[in-house]
Design a protein around this motif. Sequence first.
Motif, PDB file in Angstrom:
ATOM      1  N   THR A  87       2.948   4.237   2.326  1.00  0.00           N
ATOM      2  CA  THR A  87       3.087   2.955   1.644  1.00  0.00           C
ATOM      3  C   THR A  87       2.009   2.705   0.595  1.00  0.00           C
ATOM      4  OG1 THR A  87       1.930   1.936   3.517  1.00  0.00           O
ATOM      5  CG2 THR A  87       4.329   1.819   3.515  1.00  0.00           C
ATOM      6  N   SER A  88       0.913   3.449   0.648  1.00  0.00           N
ATOM      7  CA  SER A  88      -0.132   3.322  -0.378  1.00  0.00           C
ATOM      8  C   SER A  88      -0.098   4.488  -1.362  1.00  0.00           C
ATOM      9  CB  SER A  88      -1.517   3.249   0.284  1.00  0.00           C
ATOM     10  OG  SER A  88      -1.658   2.092   1.075  1.00  0.00           O
ATOM     11  N   GLY A  89       0.917   5.311  -1.284  1.00  0.00           N
ATOM     12  CA  GLY A  89       1.012   6.465  -2.158  1.00  0.00           C
ATOM     13  C   GLY A  89       0.271   7.673  -1.653  1.00  0.00           C
ATOM     14  N   GLN A  90      -0.138   7.674  -0.377  1.00  0.00           N
ATOM     15  CA  GLN A  90      -0.988   8.740   0.150  1.00  0.00           C
ATOM     16  C   GLN A  90      -0.285  10.079   0.342  1.00  0.00           C
ATOM     17  OE1 GLN A  90      -0.108   5.794   1.712  1.00  0.00           O
ATOM     18  NE2 GLN A  90      -0.774   5.845   3.851  1.00  0.00           N
ATOM     19  N   LEU A  91       1.036  10.123   0.129  1.00  0.00           N
ATOM     20  CA  LEU A  91       1.734  11.407   0.189  1.00  0.00           C
ATOM     21  C   LEU A  91       1.679  12.138  -1.155  1.00  0.00           C
ATOM     22  CD1 LEU A  91       4.891  10.611   2.359  1.00  0.00           C
ATOM     23  CD2 LEU A  91       2.537  11.145   3.061  1.00  0.00           C
ATOM     24  N   ALA A 116      -7.141  14.481   4.401  1.00  0.00           N
ATOM     25  CA  ALA A 116      -6.387  13.245   4.582  1.00  0.00           C
ATOM     26  C   ALA A 116      -7.299  12.173   5.168  1.00  0.00           C
ATOM     27  CB  ALA A 116      -5.194  13.475   5.498  1.00  0.00           C
ATOM     28  N   GLY A 117      -7.395  11.028   4.491  1.00  0.00           N
ATOM     29  CA  GLY A 117      -8.221   9.925   4.957  1.00  0.00           C
ATOM     30  C   GLY A 117      -7.390   8.848   5.617  1.00  0.00           C
ATOM     31  N   GLY A 118      -7.949   7.620   5.651  1.00  0.00           N
ATOM     32  CA  GLY A 118      -7.247   6.529   6.307  1.00  0.00           C
ATOM     33  C   GLY A 118      -5.907   6.241   5.658  1.00  0.00           C
ATOM     34  N   SER A 119      -5.907   5.997   4.352  1.00  0.00           N
ATOM     35  CA  SER A 119      -4.658   5.805   3.604  1.00  0.00           C
ATOM     36  C   SER A 119      -4.784   6.395   2.200  1.00  0.00           C
ATOM     37  CB  SER A 119      -4.288   4.316   3.531  1.00  0.00           C
ATOM     38  OG  SER A 119      -5.363   3.541   3.018  1.00  0.00           O
ATOM     39  N   HIS A 120      -5.623   7.417   2.086  1.00  0.00           N
ATOM     40  CA  HIS A 120      -5.705   8.198   0.848  1.00  0.00           C
ATOM     41  C   HIS A 120      -5.847   9.664   1.215  1.00  0.00           C
ATOM     42  CE1 HIS A 120      -9.971   8.066   1.859  1.00  0.00           C
ATOM     43  NE2 HIS A 120     -10.251   8.924   0.889  1.00  0.00           N
ATOM     44  N   ASN A 151      -3.612   1.424  -6.292  1.00  0.00           N
ATOM     45  CA  ASN A 151      -3.139   2.608  -5.588  1.00  0.00           C
ATOM     46  C   ASN A 151      -2.508   3.599  -6.562  1.00  0.00           C
ATOM     47  OD1 ASN A 151      -3.900   1.212  -3.336  1.00  0.00           O
ATOM     48  ND2 ASN A 151      -1.842   0.771  -2.610  1.00  0.00           N
ATOM     49  N   HIS A 152      -2.681   4.888  -6.283  1.00  0.00           N
ATOM     50  CA  HIS A 152      -2.096   5.930  -7.125  1.00  0.00           C
ATOM     51  C   HIS A 152      -1.161   6.784  -6.284  1.00  0.00           C
ATOM     52  CE1 HIS A 152      -4.587   5.407 -10.798  1.00  0.00           C
ATOM     53  NE2 HIS A 152      -5.478   4.939  -9.937  1.00  0.00           N
ATOM     54  N   THR A 153       0.063   6.970  -6.763  1.00  0.00           N
ATOM     55  CA  THR A 153       1.062   7.723  -6.016  1.00  0.00           C
ATOM     56  C   THR A 153       1.071   9.206  -6.377  1.00  0.00           C
ATOM     57  OG1 THR A 153       2.777   7.249  -7.652  1.00  0.00           O
ATOM     58  CG2 THR A 153       2.531   5.691  -5.827  1.00  0.00           C
ATOM     59  N   ALA A 154       0.212   9.606  -7.304  1.00  0.00           N
ATOM     60  CA  ALA A 154       0.077  11.009  -7.688  1.00  0.00           C
ATOM     61  C   ALA A 154      -1.405  11.302  -7.886  1.00  0.00           C
ATOM     62  CB  ALA A 154       0.861  11.300  -8.964  1.00  0.00           C
ATOM     63  N   PRO A 155      -1.817  12.559  -7.803  1.00  0.00           N
ATOM     64  CA  PRO A 155      -3.244  12.888  -7.874  1.00  0.00           C
ATOM     65  C   PRO A 155      -3.915  12.463  -9.180  1.00  0.00           C
ATOM     66  CG  PRO A 155      -1.991  14.726  -6.991  1.00  0.00           C
ATOM     67  CD  PRO A 155      -0.989  13.741  -7.490  1.00  0.00           C
ATOM     68  N   VAL A 156      -5.149  11.977  -9.047  1.00  0.00           N
ATOM     69  CA  VAL A 156      -6.019  11.705 -10.187  1.00  0.00           C
ATOM     70  C   VAL A 156      -7.304  12.498  -9.975  1.00  0.00           C
ATOM     71  CG1 VAL A 156      -5.080   9.417 -10.671  1.00  0.00           C
ATOM     72  CG2 VAL A 156      -7.002   9.639  -9.092  1.00  0.00           C
ATOM     73  N   VAL A 157      -7.898  12.979 -11.063  1.00  0.00           N
ATOM     74  CA  VAL A 157      -9.115  13.765 -10.940  1.00  0.00           C
ATOM     75  C   VAL A 157     -10.284  12.851 -10.592  1.00  0.00           C
ATOM     76  CG1 VAL A 157      -9.687  13.646 -13.400  1.00  0.00           C
ATOM     77  CG2 VAL A 157     -10.528  15.552 -12.012  1.00  0.00           C
TER      78      VAL A 157
END
Length: 225
Positions: A87-91, A116-120, A151-157
């Motif tokens: 739900t936070s984009g963590q996938l 994998a963290g709490g929700s990131h 929140n970011h649903t895709a990777p950021v550097v």
Amino acid sequence: VPVRVEGLPPATDVSAGRNFTCAVDATNAVWCWGDDTFGELGDGTAGGSTIAPIQVPGVQATAVSAGGGQVCAVTLAKTAVCWGQGTSGQLGDGAKAGSAVPKAVKTLTNVTAVAAGGSHSCALNSLGGMFCWGNDFYGQLGNGSSGTGTNHTAPVVVTGLDAGVQQIAAGTEDTCAILNGGDLKCWGENQDGELGNGSMTLASTPTQVTSLTSGADSVSLGQSH
């Protein structure tokens, strides 16, 4: 006292999440057991639990990391896949939705590690570049943003860490990286001093852990430390 995990083939990697555990076996199969509220077990079901390991279908991996409600793995093809709570984009698949089956993390190649963290969630590539995605309320993605709606649903550097990282770790609301030479940097929530930089102010980009500018070779994050 320690008890044997029944039904699990000889394992090469293991990671404990909030209420569940996952492991990789010697044939690169991934197994998970415990709570399946968000589809953490990766077998296409959700809402139950299991007391014995079940194999995650269709995944061949070299490493696995279990978080608050999501799991990420490094595949044999050196990509990253994640499943569970999203739900936070963590996938990292471009959506804010959970999945009971593995989803490919967008844009990442040559992946060597995941955390994998709490929700990131975060990943490391073969050049030592670090990327994170998901909940960024406390700046735990390390790209300079924080607060509601970031929140970011895709990777950021991660800012300043596009190369030169040798190990990564993700906690409940913070993240750390060991750079080449053993320099340790952390970022994210800091209300209990968990960033180790002498303050209790959150950091949305990597900050130096006091007295650990060299020599660090392993790091692990908990809930607030």
